[in-house]
Design a protein around this motif. Structure first.
Motif, PDB file in Angstrom:
ATOM      1  N   VAL A 262       9.441  15.528 -10.368  1.00 16.28           N
ATOM      2  CA  VAL A 262       9.706  14.311  -9.591  1.00 16.28           C
ATOM      3  C   VAL A 262       8.408  13.569  -9.283  1.00 16.28           C
ATOM      4  O   VAL A 262       7.438  14.166  -8.803  1.00 16.28           O
ATOM      5  N   SER A 263       8.409  12.278  -9.552  1.00 13.11           N
ATOM      6  CA  SER A 263       7.322  11.382  -9.160  1.00 13.11           C
ATOM      7  C   SER A 263       7.929  10.202  -8.419  1.00 13.11           C
ATOM      8  O   SER A 263       8.963   9.664  -8.838  1.00 13.11           O
ATOM      9  N   MET A 264       7.325   9.816  -7.309  1.00 15.56           N
ATOM     10  CA  MET A 264       7.840   8.693  -6.525  1.00 15.56           C
ATOM     11  C   MET A 264       6.730   8.146  -5.645  1.00 15.56           C
ATOM     12  O   MET A 264       5.747   8.826  -5.364  1.00 15.56           O
ATOM     13  N   THR A 265       6.915   6.899  -5.208  1.00 10.25           N
ATOM     14  CA  THR A 265       5.953   6.250  -4.318  1.00 10.25           C
ATOM     15  C   THR A 265       6.681   5.650  -3.141  1.00 10.25           C
ATOM     16  O   THR A 265       7.676   4.938  -3.317  1.00 10.25           O
ATOM     17  N   VAL A 266       6.222   5.962  -1.943  1.00  6.91           N
ATOM     18  CA  VAL A 266       6.763   5.372  -0.716  1.00  6.91           C
ATOM     19  C   VAL A 266       5.695   4.452  -0.142  1.00  6.91           C
ATOM     20  O   VAL A 266       4.596   4.899   0.194  1.00  6.91           O
ATOM     21  N   ARG A 267       6.005   3.175  -0.052  1.00  3.70           N
ATOM     22  CA  ARG A 267       5.046   2.195   0.419  1.00  3.70           C
ATOM     23  C   ARG A 267       5.014   2.167   1.945  1.00  3.70           C
ATOM     24  O   ARG A 267       6.026   2.373   2.612  1.00  3.70           O
ATOM     25  N   ARG A 268       3.867   1.877   2.476  1.00  5.33           N
ATOM     26  CA  ARG A 268       3.682   1.827   3.921  1.00  5.33           C
ATOM     27  C   ARG A 268       4.605   0.770   4.534  1.00  5.33           C
ATOM     28  O   ARG A 268       4.668  -0.371   4.085  1.00  5.33           O
ATOM     29  N   GLY A 269       5.346   1.162   5.551  1.00  2.00           N
ATOM     30  CA  GLY A 269       6.209   0.240   6.272  1.00  2.00           C
ATOM     31  C   GLY A 269       7.617   0.120   5.750  1.00  2.00           C
ATOM     32  O   GLY A 269       8.457  -0.541   6.373  1.00  2.00           O
ATOM     33  N   GLU A 270       7.948   0.785   4.623  1.00  2.50           N
ATOM     34  CA  GLU A 270       9.281   0.629   4.054  1.00  2.50           C
ATOM     35  C   GLU A 270      10.197   1.783   4.445  1.00  2.50           C
ATOM     36  O   GLU A 270       9.751   2.839   4.903  1.00  2.50           O
ATOM     37  N   VAL A 271      11.504   1.552   4.255  1.00  3.48           N
ATOM     38  CA  VAL A 271      12.492   2.624   4.326  1.00  3.48           C
ATOM     39  C   VAL A 271      12.854   2.963   2.886  1.00  3.48           C
ATOM     40  O   VAL A 271      13.394   2.126   2.157  1.00  3.48           O
TER      41      VAL A 271
ATOM     42  N   GLU B 263       0.830  -1.200   0.000  1.00  2.00           N
ATOM     43  CA  GLU B 263       0.000   0.000   0.000  1.00  2.00           C
ATOM     44  C   GLU B 263       0.864   1.250   0.000  1.00  2.00           C
ATOM     45  O   GLU B 263       1.816   1.377   0.773  1.00  2.00           O
ATOM     46  N   ALA B 264       0.544   2.201  -0.882  1.00  5.47           N
ATOM     47  CA  ALA B 264       1.281   3.455  -0.962  1.00  5.47           C
ATOM     48  C   ALA B 264       0.829   4.377   0.164  1.00  5.47           C
ATOM     49  O   ALA B 264      -0.360   4.663   0.298  1.00  5.47           O
ATOM     50  N   LEU B 265       1.776   4.841   0.974  1.00  8.16           N
ATOM     51  CA  LEU B 265       1.472   5.835   1.993  1.00  8.16           C
ATOM     52  C   LEU B 265       1.689   7.236   1.437  1.00  8.16           C
ATOM     53  O   LEU B 265       0.894   8.145   1.658  1.00  8.16           O
ATOM     54  N   LEU B 266       2.785   7.413   0.699  1.00  6.14           N
ATOM     55  CA  LEU B 266       3.121   8.715   0.115  1.00  6.14           C
ATOM     56  C   LEU B 266       3.291   8.565  -1.391  1.00  6.14           C
ATOM     57  O   LEU B 266       4.023   7.688  -1.855  1.00  6.14           O
ATOM     58  N   GLN B 267       2.600   9.397  -2.140  1.00  2.00           N
ATOM     59  CA  GLN B 267       2.767   9.438  -3.585  1.00  2.00           C
ATOM     60  C   GLN B 267       3.079  10.866  -4.009  1.00  2.00           C
ATOM     61  O   GLN B 267       2.371  11.805  -3.622  1.00  2.00           O
ATOM     62  N   VAL B 268       4.145  11.016  -4.764  1.00  2.00           N
ATOM     63  CA  VAL B 268       4.549  12.317  -5.291  1.00  2.00           C
ATOM     64  C   VAL B 268       4.363  12.270  -6.793  1.00  2.00           C
ATOM     65  O   VAL B 268       4.848  11.355  -7.463  1.00  2.00           O
ATOM     66  N   GLU B 269       3.662  13.269  -7.333  1.00  2.00           N
ATOM     67  CA  GLU B 269       3.331  13.261  -8.751  1.00  2.00           C
ATOM     68  C   GLU B 269       3.758  14.565  -9.417  1.00  2.00           C
ATOM     69  O   GLU B 269       3.245  15.639  -9.082  1.00  2.00           O
ATOM     70  N   ASP B 270       4.728  14.459 -10.321  1.00  2.00           N
ATOM     71  CA  ASP B 270       5.151  15.567 -11.181  1.00  2.00           C
ATOM     72  C   ASP B 270       5.453  16.834 -10.377  1.00  2.00           C
ATOM     73  O   ASP B 270       5.004  17.941 -10.726  1.00  2.00           O
ATOM     74  N   LEU B 271       6.224  16.686  -9.318  1.00  2.00           N
ATOM     75  CA  LEU B 271       6.519  17.806  -8.423  1.00  2.00           C
ATOM     76  C   LEU B 271       7.629  18.669  -9.015  1.00  2.00           C
ATOM     77  O   LEU B 271       8.668  18.156  -9.454  1.00  2.00           O
ATOM     78  N   LYS B 272       7.384  19.985  -9.014  1.00  5.83           N
ATOM     79  CA  LYS B 272       8.366  20.908  -9.575  1.00  5.83           C
ATOM     80  C   LYS B 272       8.501  22.137  -8.681  1.00  5.83           C
ATOM     81  O   LYS B 272       7.527  22.647  -8.149  1.00  5.83           O
ATOM     82  N   LYS B 273       9.766  22.597  -8.536  1.00  8.61           N
ATOM     83  CA  LYS B 273      10.027  23.821  -7.783  1.00  8.61           C
ATOM     84  C   LYS B 273      11.240  24.520  -8.375  1.00  8.61           C
ATOM     85  O   LYS B 273      12.309  23.927  -8.524  1.00  8.61           O
ATOM     86  N   SER B 274      11.062  25.806  -8.727  1.00  9.52           N
ATOM     87  CA  SER B 274      12.150  26.612  -9.265  1.00  9.52           C
ATOM     88  C   SER B 274      12.393  27.820  -8.372  1.00  9.52           C
ATOM     89  O   SER B 274      11.472  28.338  -7.730  1.00  9.52           O
ATOM     90  N   PHE B 275      13.632  28.245  -8.361  1.00  4.82           N
ATOM     91  CA  PHE B 275      14.028  29.463  -7.650  1.00  4.82           C
ATOM     92  C   PHE B 275      14.674  30.371  -8.690  1.00  4.82           C
ATOM     93  O   PHE B 275      15.817  30.136  -9.102  1.00  4.82           O
TER      94      PHE B 275
END
Length: 251
Positions: free
Chosen positions: A25-34, A4-16
């Motif tokens: 950036v897109s990524m998935t952090v599953r529940r219980g993992e490091v 199960e995905a706890l955290l999902q990041v979708e097409d994240l962008k930040k400029s200065f």
């Protein structure tokens, strides 16, 4: 391990200005993992963690915590939803006892006013979880010491205990080994190993020995973009990653 995905990041962008620090950036952090994020200096790791913690806002993209988009939520709201950035959001009071610092975190978790501080110090229902958090980070022996009297490594352990006392679902660990001696680093690695499976952790760390000892999955961030993603074994074997970042450490 649950998928199960706890955290999902979708097409994240930040400029200065004209510099894009995090670029789609897109990524998935599953529940219980490091889940570790590694990369060279200037890769965008600190910006990514700050975006996830709510310290800065994205230009675009979504951050889903338990399916809920928190990308525009302030940091305090994210903390209430179960996200904690260790070593950054915690605020140790140097002149207070180690145990009392953790007790403050318990009071904050329960939404209690600090006006009831003195009664709280004698309330077993509040003191017990504070003591348990110190036990989890091998700091119970220092409970009665002032926070400014303990070592740098123990200070980091105290910050972990305070974060655990808030009962977060997701820990953002930003360079937890920074400034530690080899022995302190080994001790902290053991503490984090003991939390595996119980707490979901997103780890940013330069020490590759620590990363490969702890991580279930790794994202490699280069130039604000994910250059590779996979198990530690897959990342270690990736020739592009070895050339660009790991070098001799991957051998």
């Amino acid at each position: 391990m649950a998928e199960e995905a706890l955290l999902q990041v979708e097409d994240l962008k930040k400029s200065f200005g004209g510099v894009t620090a995090v670029d789609g950036v897109s990524m998935t952090v599953r529940r219980g993992e490091v889940h570790a994020v590694i990369g060279p200096n200037g890769a965008g790791k600190t910006t990514l963690i700050s975006l996830l913690a709510g310290e800065i806002g994205p230009d675009r993209g979504r951050i889903l915590l338990g399916g809920r988009d928190i990308a525009r939520q302030p940091a305090y709201a994210r903390a209430r939803l179960g996200l904690a950035r260790s070593f950054q959001i915690t605020s140790v009071v140097p002149e207070m006892r180690v145990l009392d610092n953790v007790l403050l975190a318990v009071l904050a978790r329960d939404g209690r006013s600090f006006r009831f501080w003195h009664p709280a110090r004698s309330d077993p229902a509040l003191v017990r979880p504070a003591e348990a958090a110190l036990e989890r980070v091998s700091l119970a022996h220092a409970a009665g010491e002032r926070a400014d009297a303990i070592s740098h490594g123990e200070h980091r352990q105290l910050e972990i205990a305070m974060t655990l006392a808030a009962e977060p679902e997701l820990l953002l660990l930003d360079e937890p080994m920074a400034g530690m001696s080899a022995e302190e680093s080994r001790r902290m690695t053991g503490i984090l190993e003991g939390l595996k499976g119980e707490k979901t952790m997103l780890l940013v760390e330069h020490d590759m020995d620590v990363v490969f000892a702890l991580a279930d999955r790794i994202d490699v961030l280069v130039g604000g973009r994910i250059a590779a993603s996979g198990t530690p074994e897959a990342v270690r074997a990736d020739e592009a990653v070895r050339r660009a970042y790991l070098g001799d450490e991957a051998v």
